[in-house]
Design a protein around this motif. Structure first.
Motif, PDB file in Angstrom:
ATOM      1  N   ASP A  46       5.775  82.828  -0.958  1.00 43.13           N
ATOM      2  CA  ASP A  46       5.083  83.106   0.334  1.00 43.13           C
ATOM      3  C   ASP A  46       4.441  84.711   0.038  1.00 43.13           C
ATOM      4  O   ASP A  46       3.592  84.913   0.921  1.00 43.13           O
ATOM      5  N   TRP A  47       4.992  85.354  -0.768  1.00 49.74           N
ATOM      6  CA  TRP A  47       4.179  86.624  -0.710  1.00 49.74           C
ATOM      7  C   TRP A  47       2.715  86.486  -1.239  1.00 49.74           C
ATOM      8  O   TRP A  47       1.751  87.003  -0.508  1.00 49.74           O
ATOM      9  N   PHE A  48       2.693  85.372  -2.269  1.00 53.38           N
ATOM     10  CA  PHE A  48       1.187  85.161  -2.717  1.00 53.38           C
ATOM     11  C   PHE A  48       0.409  84.462  -1.478  1.00 53.38           C
ATOM     12  O   PHE A  48      -0.633  84.854  -1.313  1.00 53.38           O
ATOM     13  N   ALA A  49       0.894  83.597  -0.711  1.00 52.35           N
ATOM     14  CA  ALA A  49       0.245  82.907   0.399  1.00 52.35           C
ATOM     15  C   ALA A  49       0.041  83.827   1.450  1.00 52.35           C
ATOM     16  O   ALA A  49      -1.199  84.040   1.763  1.00 52.35           O
ATOM     17  N   VAL A  50       0.680  84.919   1.798  1.00 54.72           N
ATOM     18  CA  VAL A  50       0.563  85.921   2.996  1.00 54.72           C
ATOM     19  C   VAL A  50      -0.520  86.904   2.264  1.00 54.72           C
ATOM     20  O   VAL A  50      -1.606  86.850   2.968  1.00 54.72           O
ATOM     21  N   THR A  51      -0.605  87.410   1.081  1.00 57.40           N
ATOM     22  CA  THR A  51      -1.227  88.114   0.470  1.00 57.40           C
ATOM     23  C   THR A  51      -2.752  87.587   0.196  1.00 57.40           C
ATOM     24  O   THR A  51      -3.682  88.163   0.511  1.00 57.40           O
ATOM     25  N   ASP A 373       4.575  88.838  12.035  1.00 60.35           N
ATOM     26  CA  ASP A 373       5.009  87.610  11.794  1.00 60.35           C
ATOM     27  C   ASP A 373       5.036  87.078  10.671  1.00 60.35           C
ATOM     28  O   ASP A 373       5.750  86.430  10.001  1.00 60.35           O
ATOM     29  N   LEU A 374       3.813  87.508   9.893  1.00 61.63           N
ATOM     30  CA  LEU A 374       3.592  87.213   8.231  1.00 61.63           C
ATOM     31  C   LEU A 374       4.661  87.330   7.495  1.00 61.63           C
ATOM     32  O   LEU A 374       5.214  86.700   6.442  1.00 61.63           O
ATOM     33  N   GLN A 375       5.226  88.688   7.661  1.00 69.12           N
ATOM     34  CA  GLN A 375       6.483  89.451   6.888  1.00 69.12           C
ATOM     35  C   GLN A 375       7.478  88.263   7.119  1.00 69.12           C
ATOM     36  O   GLN A 375       8.558  88.156   6.355  1.00 69.12           O
ATOM     37  N   PHE A 376       7.638  88.113   8.409  1.00 72.52           N
ATOM     38  CA  PHE A 376       8.888  87.318   8.808  1.00 72.52           C
ATOM     39  C   PHE A 376       8.911  85.685   8.067  1.00 72.52           C
ATOM     40  O   PHE A 376       9.826  85.330   7.553  1.00 72.52           O
ATOM     41  N   ILE A 377       7.445  85.304   7.933  1.00 70.90           N
ATOM     42  CA  ILE A 377       7.341  84.198   7.096  1.00 70.90           C
ATOM     43  C   ILE A 377       7.951  84.479   5.571  1.00 70.90           C
ATOM     44  O   ILE A 377       8.612  83.318   4.994  1.00 70.90           O
ATOM     45  N   ARG A 378       7.732  85.627   5.030  1.00 69.29           N
ATOM     46  CA  ARG A 378       8.167  85.876   3.502  1.00 69.29           C
ATOM     47  C   ARG A 378       9.711  85.817   3.614  1.00 69.29           C
ATOM     48  O   ARG A 378      10.233  85.542   2.670  1.00 69.29           O
TER      49      ARG A 378
END
Length: 401
Positions: A46-51, A373-378
């Motif tokens: 998820d870090w890769f996807a968000v980044t 919200d993206l960090q919550f995804i992580r």
């Protein structure tokens, strides 16, 4: 939020190392290791996807990463098309305008005295600003050109002839004829000496003066009787001949080229270039002075009348259902026209604005808006990965153990 998500990844990494080292001594730690291992995988994925949305992960230009900076213009175009299709639909906008009751709201606002005064003040300021911006010579040229185009260039004969004929047909000239006859009777009655003198001046020199006087008195008496007869008889021959002459004149003014040319000559003699220029200058100067004086004084008749008109119009909008419905209909139709013809240009503002943004700055702006919200995804990915890792390991042990 980045620190929280990254801290959770580090915590799982520590747990993984400890549980991996001690799992032979404490077999139950194998389940902890599997959960930590799955959590790290989920966190990293998820870090890769968000980044990858905002930048190249760890600076590596992997395909399909740094999506927002790389595809900024396409995203702006898609957003503009989305807004145009879903928000700038004619039906959607018109339905919203109808639901607002714009006319009644505006009417209630305008009906309040303080708001009417404000509109009057703003209108006065706009007029003063316009007067300062406008060039006097340009306005005078416009007035002059309009006067020439709509007043001087068209022939006067036919329209004046039609107007005069309508006046004659309706009998509106009769009062003027009566007035002229009355004035003529008064003049003849009060100017006996003038009539006698005119007769004497035109009499042969050999005629005695006493005869001139008698002849002048006789002429005055007969002239006065004649005028009285015309005055008292609505069907007098003079009146009929005058009507006949005027009717003939109306026909000539409409159809006789010679008479039309005479009327045009009179027009151009009376209203030549200097006269038209002077008229345009005086018209503009008078209008400008009157407007500036009126708007400069809040207590002037024009200012008070304008304020009253604004308030009365607001009251009518708020209370007259028929007028309110008409105004709402006009506003709805006007809005529909604007949306129908210019929605692409309106939505294009979004596309053009996004295109002008710097790619890196755009990425930062979007990340700041949705980053939490993206960090919550992580974080969620870490938790889900842990549970998935634990479940997979448990099921594998049960099936293969």
């Amino acid at each position: 939020m980045k620190l929280v998500a990254t801290g959770l990844l580090v915590l799982l990494a520590v747990i993984f190392v400890i549980s991996f080292a001690l799992q032979d001594t404490y077999p139950w730690l194998q389940y902890v290791r599997a959960a930590a291992e799955g959590g790290m995988v989920g966190a990293l994925a998820d870090w890769f996807a968000v980044t990858a949305l905002f930048k190249h992960p760890m600076g590596m230009k992997i395909p399909h990463t740094a999506i927002i900076p790389r595809r900024k213009d396409q995203i702006g175009a898609s957003l503009g098309q989305f807004v145009e299709s879903n928000f700038l639909s004619e039906d959607v906008v018109q339905a919203k305008i109808r639901s607002l009751g714009v006319s009644r709201r505006a009417g209630n606002w305008l009906a309040r005295q303080e708001n009417a005064d404000r509109v009057a003040r703003e209108g006065a300021a706009a007029i003063r600003g316009a007067m300062l911006v406008l060039n006097d010579q340009d306005v005078q040229d416009i007035i002059e050109s309009m006067a020439r185009r709509y007043v001087l260039d068209p022939p006067w004969g036919p329209p004046l002839g039609r107007l005069l004929k309508r006046v004659l047909d309706d009998g509106h000239h009769l009062k003027l004829v009566d007035l002229l006859v009355d004035r003529a009777a008064d003049w003849v009655l009060n100017n006996e000496e003038t009539v006698i003198r005119l007769v004497s001046q035109r009499s042969p020199t050999w005629v005695p003066q006493i005869m001139d006087a008698l002849m002048g008195q006789k002429v005055h008496q007969e002239l006065y009787k004649f005028v009285l007869a015309v005055q008292s008889d609505p069907n007098h021959e003079v009146r009929r001949q005058l009507d006949k002459y005027l009717l003939s004149l109306t026909e000539d003014m409409q159809h006789d080229p010679e008479m039309i040319a005479k009327v045009e000559a009179i027009k151009h003699n009376a209203l030549g270039d200097p006269e038209v220029q002077t008229l345009a200058a005086r018209t503009w100067e008078t209008l400008k002075t009157a407007l500036l004086d009126a708007v400069g004084d809040p207590e002037s008749q024009l200012s008070r009348a304008f304020t009253t008109a604004v308030r009365d119009f607001g009251t009518r909008l708020a209370t007259d259902a028929e007028l309110s419905a008409k105004v709402d209909g006009w506003i709805t139709e006007a809005t529909g026209y604007l949306v129908r013809n210019y929605r692409s240009q309106i939505a294009g503002v979004i596309t053009e604005t996004v295109e002008r943004w710097d790619a890196e700055e755009t990425s930062k702006k979007i990340e700041l808006q949705v980053g939490r919200d993206l960090q919550f995804i992580r974080i969620n990915g870490t938790v889900v990965g842990s549970l998935a890792g634990l479940a997979i390991y448990t099921i594998a042990n049960l099936l293969l153990g």
